[in-house]
Design a protein around this motif. Sequence first.
Motif, PDB file in Angstrom:
ATOM      1  N   THR A 148       0.820  -1.212   0.000  1.00 58.18           N
ATOM      2  CA  THR A 148       0.000   0.000   0.000  1.00 58.18           C
ATOM      3  C   THR A 148       0.852   1.261   0.000  1.00 58.18           C
ATOM      4  O   THR A 148       0.326   2.361   0.062  1.00 58.18           O
ATOM      5  N   THR A 149       2.153   1.087  -0.082  1.00 59.26           N
ATOM      6  CA  THR A 149       3.077   2.215  -0.162  1.00 59.26           C
ATOM      7  C   THR A 149       4.024   1.971  -1.334  1.00 59.26           C
ATOM      8  O   THR A 149       4.163   0.848  -1.817  1.00 59.26           O
ATOM      9  N   ARG A 305       2.467  -2.513 -10.895  1.00 55.32           N
ATOM     10  CA  ARG A 305       3.210  -1.489 -10.157  1.00 55.32           C
ATOM     11  C   ARG A 305       4.693  -1.810 -10.005  1.00 55.32           C
ATOM     12  O   ARG A 305       5.510  -0.912  -9.784  1.00 55.32           O
ATOM     13  N   LEU A 306       5.054  -3.085 -10.129  1.00 54.44           N
ATOM     14  CA  LEU A 306       6.476  -3.416 -10.066  1.00 54.44           C
ATOM     15  C   LEU A 306       7.242  -2.717 -11.189  1.00 54.44           C
ATOM     16  O   LEU A 306       8.405  -2.335 -11.009  1.00 54.44           O
ATOM     17  N   TYR A 307       6.593  -2.525 -12.337  1.00 53.12           N
ATOM     18  CA  TYR A 307       7.233  -1.793 -13.432  1.00 53.12           C
ATOM     19  C   TYR A 307       7.434  -0.336 -13.049  1.00 53.12           C
ATOM     20  O   TYR A 307       8.455   0.274 -13.379  1.00 53.12           O
ATOM     21  N   ARG A 308       6.468   0.236 -12.361  1.00 49.37           N
ATOM     22  CA  ARG A 308       6.589   1.617 -11.890  1.00 49.37           C
ATOM     23  C   ARG A 308       7.775   1.756 -10.936  1.00 49.37           C
ATOM     24  O   ARG A 308       8.511   2.749 -10.969  1.00 49.37           O
ATOM     25  N   GLU A 309       7.960   0.744 -10.107  1.00 49.23           N
ATOM     26  CA  GLU A 309       8.993   0.809  -9.079  1.00 49.23           C
ATOM     27  C   GLU A 309      10.401   0.583  -9.634  1.00 49.23           C
ATOM     28  O   GLU A 309      11.358   1.159  -9.127  1.00 49.23           O
ATOM     29  N   SER A 310      10.525  -0.252 -10.663  1.00 54.37           N
ATOM     30  CA  SER A 310      11.860  -0.722 -11.022  1.00 54.37           C
ATOM     31  C   SER A 310      12.235  -0.636 -12.490  1.00 54.37           C
ATOM     32  O   SER A 310      13.418  -0.722 -12.812  1.00 54.37           O
ATOM     33  N   PHE A 311      11.263  -0.499 -13.385  1.00 58.69           N
ATOM     34  CA  PHE A 311      11.586  -0.683 -14.790  1.00 58.69           C
ATOM     35  C   PHE A 311      12.329   0.497 -15.394  1.00 58.69           C
ATOM     36  O   PHE A 311      13.105   0.332 -16.329  1.00 58.69           O
ATOM     37  N   GLY A 312      12.118   1.698 -14.871  1.00 60.28           N
ATOM     38  CA  GLY A 312      12.752   2.871 -15.462  1.00 60.28           C
ATOM     39  C   GLY A 312      14.261   2.875 -15.332  1.00 60.28           C
ATOM     40  O   GLY A 312      14.972   3.329 -16.229  1.00 60.28           O
ATOM     41  N   ALA A 313      14.744   2.348 -14.207  1.00 66.94           N
ATOM     42  CA  ALA A 313      16.190   2.310 -13.964  1.00 66.94           C
ATOM     43  C   ALA A 313      16.539   0.971 -13.319  1.00 66.94           C
ATOM     44  O   ALA A 313      16.787   0.892 -12.114  1.00 66.94           O
ATOM     45  N   PRO A 314      16.546  -0.111 -14.101  1.00 68.26           N
ATOM     46  CA  PRO A 314      16.786  -1.426 -13.517  1.00 68.26           C
ATOM     47  C   PRO A 314      18.173  -1.542 -12.911  1.00 68.26           C
ATOM     48  O   PRO A 314      19.132  -0.950 -13.397  1.00 68.26           O
ATOM     49  N   ASN A 315      18.247  -2.311 -11.838  1.00 72.08           N
ATOM     50  CA  ASN A 315      19.517  -2.524 -11.149  1.00 72.08           C
ATOM     51  C   ASN A 315      20.447  -3.362 -12.020  1.00 72.08           C
ATOM     52  O   ASN A 315      20.092  -4.454 -12.456  1.00 72.08           O
TER      53      ASN A 315
END
Length: 381
Positions: A148-149, A305-315
């Motif tokens: 939820t965050t 939402r995982l794409y929102r969190e990580s896809f723009g600048a993948p580790n």
Amino acid sequence: MSDEIRDFQIDIPKTALDDLDIRLRHVRWPDPEPVQDWSQGIPLDYVKTVVEHWRTSYDWRRCQDELNQYSHHLTEIDGVDIHFMHIRSPEADARPLLMTHGWPGSIIEFMDVIGPLTDPVAHGGEAKDAYHLVLPSLPGFGFSGKPTTTGWGMEKIAREWDVLMTRLGYDRYFAQGGDWGGMITSVIGAQNLGHCAGIHVNMVIVGPPSDEIMANPTPEEQASLAHFAVYQEQGSGYAEIQRTRPQTLGYGLADSPVGQMAWIMEKFQGWADDATAPDDNFDCDRLLDNVMIYWLNNAGASSARLYRESFGAPNIDPVGIASGCSIFPNEIITPSRRWAEQRFQNLQYWNEPEKGGHFAAMEVPESFLAEVRNCFGAMAL
């Protein structure tokens, strides 16, 4: 935060299945595509055929019973309930193996390899290839809770997976994954928190090619770059939508089972090895099992939402622990070994199987098993 491990059983109420039946009986169809292929998306006639099978022949209770033959649990990590399957091997010397799915996959991806990995002797194999399996559902996916965050990107999930494994009593373990599972597994290796002994990934994410590679690419590297360029131009729109507007997308996926099915099943055509339709390479019921994991848990928006969190600048941090990579021919990105070695600095296993694509554990389970066994068989725990 509680460290409690709670037993869990999948038990979908009849009301949810009745609701699905009603929705499948009252579909409003779009116009047919003006082309004779999949270039504009999943074709109308194919979707109608799948929906008719889904409504009249598909049996969720079969899938539920198949899943429930294994041990399922929930545990709270950082305020989110994490669902996982924990299947212990009958072999005393079995080694712990964490396996992580991706999008649009789920724990269903691994159903055909659970038995051979946990009890190889019963499947014609050798006891030395036995593993205790831990198969979590990603946060926001499947039967796991929904964050939820913000902040639940791949780095956080990698740390939470380490918490999960140590909470289960595994101070040393191996990790494996493809798609998001491969990216998270790679981050587990990069973080190197002291518990993971080695990793295997079947989607290999690396940084941009070095100047040396770009100045003098091999024919195989040229083909790989061209393959990825086609994906970026023709096949990556879903990722940009999920990265930028997961909430807006979620309304359609939450309201329409056909929309959710089409959004997922298109990828099982495009990312399989030489498939003209998904059920050329996969069993249709198994494909619908995977769709149901999303539909029944209303996970369209939360998984996106995982794409929102990580896809723009993948580790793409360097990985120093023992690593293995398997490059199946129709994977989204197929880097060369010398390209991969720029990130995986202790690369102990490398292979390029002849057949298979993005969903290797489902599409070519025997080949996938061989890759996992050959990789970890040479690694010490």
